[in-house]
Design a protein around this motif. Structure first.
Motif, mmCIF file in Angstrom:
data_model
loop_
_atom_site.group_PDB
_atom_site.id
_atom_site.type_symbol
_atom_site.label_atom_id
_atom_site.label_comp_id
_atom_site.label_asym_id
_atom_site.label_seq_id
_atom_site.Cartn_x
_atom_site.Cartn_y
_atom_site.Cartn_z
ATOM 1 N N VAL A 11 -7.131 -12.882 46.568
ATOM 2 C CA VAL A 11 -7.516 -14.023 45.736
ATOM 3 C C VAL A 11 -6.293 -14.571 45.005
ATOM 4 O O VAL A 11 -6.080 -15.787 44.930
ATOM 5 C CB VAL A 11 -8.634 -13.623 44.745
ATOM 6 C CG1 VAL A 11 -8.883 -14.718 43.725
ATOM 7 C CG2 VAL A 11 -9.918 -13.292 45.497
ATOM 8 N N GLY A 12 -5.458 -13.671 44.492
ATOM 9 C CA GLY A 12 -4.240 -14.092 43.806
ATOM 10 C C GLY A 12 -3.308 -14.869 44.717
ATOM 11 O O GLY A 12 -2.665 -15.839 44.292
ATOM 12 N N PHE A 13 -3.219 -14.458 45.990
ATOM 13 C CA PHE A 13 -2.391 -15.173 46.959
ATOM 14 C C PHE A 13 -2.833 -16.630 47.051
ATOM 15 O O PHE A 13 -2.016 -17.550 46.964
ATOM 16 C CB PHE A 13 -2.492 -14.490 48.332
ATOM 17 C CG PHE A 13 -1.829 -15.251 49.444
ATOM 18 C CD1 PHE A 13 -0.470 -15.139 49.645
ATOM 19 C CD2 PHE A 13 -2.556 -16.077 50.282
ATOM 20 C CE1 PHE A 13 0.159 -15.837 50.670
ATOM 21 C CE2 PHE A 13 -1.952 -16.776 51.305
ATOM 22 C CZ PHE A 13 -0.591 -16.659 51.500
ATOM 23 N N TRP A 14 -4.140 -16.856 47.205
ATOM 24 C CA TRP A 14 -4.645 -18.209 47.362
ATOM 25 C C TRP A 14 -4.554 -19.003 46.057
ATOM 26 O O TRP A 14 -4.291 -20.216 46.089
ATOM 27 C CB TRP A 14 -6.073 -18.196 47.908
ATOM 28 C CG TRP A 14 -6.073 -17.708 49.321
ATOM 29 C CD1 TRP A 14 -6.463 -16.478 49.765
ATOM 30 C CD2 TRP A 14 -5.604 -18.413 50.476
ATOM 31 N NE1 TRP A 14 -6.269 -16.384 51.116
ATOM 32 C CE2 TRP A 14 -5.751 -17.561 51.586
ATOM 33 C CE3 TRP A 14 -5.083 -19.683 50.687
ATOM 34 C CZ2 TRP A 14 -5.392 -17.933 52.874
ATOM 35 C CZ3 TRP A 14 -4.726 -20.052 51.978
ATOM 36 C CH2 TRP A 14 -4.885 -19.184 53.049
ATOM 37 N N CYS A 39 6.380 -16.217 43.446
ATOM 38 C CA CYS A 39 5.708 -15.110 42.761
ATOM 39 C C CYS A 39 4.740 -14.364 43.675
ATOM 40 O O CYS A 39 4.307 -13.258 43.346
ATOM 41 C CB CYS A 39 4.949 -15.625 41.540
ATOM 42 S SG CYS A 39 6.020 -16.179 40.213
ATOM 43 N N GLU A 40 4.393 -14.958 44.811
ATOM 44 C CA GLU A 40 3.409 -14.337 45.695
ATOM 45 C C GLU A 40 3.810 -12.950 46.186
ATOM 46 O O GLU A 40 2.969 -12.050 46.226
ATOM 47 C CB GLU A 40 3.095 -15.263 46.863
ATOM 48 C CG GLU A 40 2.276 -16.446 46.418
ATOM 49 C CD GLU A 40 1.898 -17.365 47.543
ATOM 50 O OE1 GLU A 40 2.459 -17.229 48.641
ATOM 51 O OE2 GLU A 40 1.027 -18.204 47.321
ATOM 52 N N PRO A 41 5.060 -12.705 46.580
ATOM 53 C CA PRO A 41 5.405 -11.348 47.030
ATOM 54 C C PRO A 41 5.224 -10.279 45.949
ATOM 55 O O PRO A 41 5.064 -9.097 46.264
ATOM 56 C CB PRO A 41 6.880 -11.464 47.434
ATOM 57 C CG PRO A 41 7.069 -12.901 47.745
ATOM 58 C CD PRO A 41 6.157 -13.643 46.820
ATOM 59 N N LEU A 42 5.214 -10.688 44.684
ATOM 60 C CA LEU A 42 5.004 -9.709 43.618
ATOM 61 C C LEU A 42 3.625 -9.061 43.717
ATOM 62 O O LEU A 42 3.447 -7.905 43.317
ATOM 63 C CB LEU A 42 5.192 -10.369 42.252
ATOM 64 C CG LEU A 42 6.592 -10.897 41.955
ATOM 65 C CD1 LEU A 42 6.614 -11.607 40.611
ATOM 66 C CD2 LEU A 42 7.609 -9.782 41.996
ATOM 67 N N TYR A 74 0.481 -7.480 57.146
ATOM 68 C CA TYR A 74 0.048 -8.820 57.549
ATOM 69 C C TYR A 74 0.702 -9.885 56.671
ATOM 70 O O TYR A 74 1.154 -10.921 57.173
ATOM 71 C CB TYR A 74 -1.483 -8.949 57.472
ATOM 72 C CG TYR A 74 -1.956 -10.313 57.859
ATOM 73 C CD1 TYR A 74 -2.150 -10.639 59.199
ATOM 74 C CD2 TYR A 74 -2.166 -11.310 56.907
ATOM 75 C CE1 TYR A 74 -2.558 -11.908 59.576
ATOM 76 C CE2 TYR A 74 -2.574 -12.576 57.272
ATOM 77 C CZ TYR A 74 -2.766 -12.875 58.607
ATOM 78 O OH TYR A 74 -3.154 -14.126 58.969
ATOM 79 N N THR A 75 0.772 -9.630 55.383
ATOM 80 C CA THR A 75 1.379 -10.606 54.480
ATOM 81 C C THR A 75 2.859 -10.791 54.789
ATOM 82 O O THR A 75 3.367 -11.916 54.771
ATOM 83 C CB THR A 75 1.179 -10.172 53.016
ATOM 84 O OG1 THR A 75 -0.220 -10.028 52.783
ATOM 85 C CG2 THR A 75 1.728 -11.195 52.055
ATOM 86 N N VAL A 76 3.547 -9.692 55.091
ATOM 87 C CA VAL A 76 4.970 -9.809 55.443
ATOM 88 C C VAL A 76 5.128 -10.561 56.769
ATOM 89 O O VAL A 76 5.994 -11.423 56.908
ATOM 90 C CB VAL A 76 5.626 -8.408 55.513
ATOM 91 C CG1 VAL A 76 7.026 -8.492 56.099
ATOM 92 C CG2 VAL A 76 5.665 -7.773 54.130
#
Length: 190
Positions: A11-14, A39-42, A74-76
Motif C-alpha cells: 500500500v505504501g508503494f502505491w 523514498c520507495e526503496p526504504l 519482485y520489487t527489485v
C-alpha cells in the motif's frame, strides 16, 4: 506481523507512487516528485530489517518470511519498470506526452518481453539470495523447509515467464496487412 508489514509496504508503494506523480505533474514540482519516488526503496529496506529481526528473535522461518523475500525480489526486479511505466502514463495524461506502449509485433515485441523476463530473473535471484541468507542464518535444515519451497516457487515463476517470453520470439505476431479503404469494399445490403 510480517504479512501485515508486506501489505503495508505494498500500500505504501502505491501511495508514494501516487504522491510522487501528483507532485511531479499536478503541483509541477518534479524534484519533489523525484524525492518522494526515491523514498520507495526504504519500504523494502524496512521489510528486510523487520524480517531479519524477527528471525534473530527466534521466530520459526515460515511462509511469511519466504513471501517477504519474494516480495522484495519482485520489487527489485520490476519496481523501476513499474514506476517508469506509470510515469509515462502520467506524462501522457497531464503533459500531452506520447502514450508509452510496448511494441506489438515481431522482433521488437520479442525483445521487450525478454527485457521484462530479465526483471523476473533479477527478482528470482534477489529472492533466492535473501532466502539462502535466511537459511544460513537459521542454520537448521529442519526448520527451513518452507524457505526452500519459496526458492522453488521463485524459480518456477521465472521459468514459466521465460517460456511465455520465448513464445514471442518463436511465434512472432506479424504486422497486419493494411485494411481495404471503405470505397474499395463492395456494398452490402442492410
Amino acid at each position: 506481523m510480517i504479512v501485515t508489514l508486506i501489505i503495508i509496504c505494498e500500500v505504501g508503494f502505491w501511495v508514494l507512487l501516487a504522491a510522487g506523480l501528483a507532485a511531479r505533474y499536478l503541483l509541477r514540482k518534479p524534484r519533489l516528485g523525484l524525492a518522494i519516488l526515491l523514498c520507495e526503496p526504504l519500504l523494502e529496506v524496512l521489510l528486510l530489517v523487520v524480517t531479519a529481526v524477527d528471525l534473530k528473535n527466534g521466530a520459526d522461518p515460515s511462509w511469511k518470511h519466504g513471501l517477504a523475500a519474494v516480495y522484495i525480489g519482485y520489487t527489485v526486479g520490476h519496481g523501476h519498470r513499474t514506476v517508469k511505466w506509470l510515469d509515462g502514463h502520467a506524462a501522457h495524461r497531464f503533459d500531452g506526452a506520447p502514450l508509452p506502449r510496448p511494441p506489438r509485433y515481431g522482433r521488437a515485441r520479442a525483445l521487450h518481453e525478454a527485457k521484462v523476463w530479465l526483471g523476473t530473473l533479477v527478482a528470482a535471484a534477489v529472492a533466492s539470495a535473501l532466502l539462502l541468507l535466511a537459511m544460513w542464518y537459521v542454520d537448521d535444515p529442519g526448520r527451513t523447509t518452507s524457505l526452500k519451497g519459496w526458492l522453488h516457487t521463485a524459480w518456477r515463476a521465472a521459468t514459466i515467464h521465460g517460456v511465455v517470453a520465448l513464445t514471442y520470439a518463436l511465434f512472432p505476431k506479424r504486422v497486419p496487412a493494411p485494411r481495404e479503404r471503405d470505397e474499395d469494399r463492395p456494398l452490402t445490403k442492410v
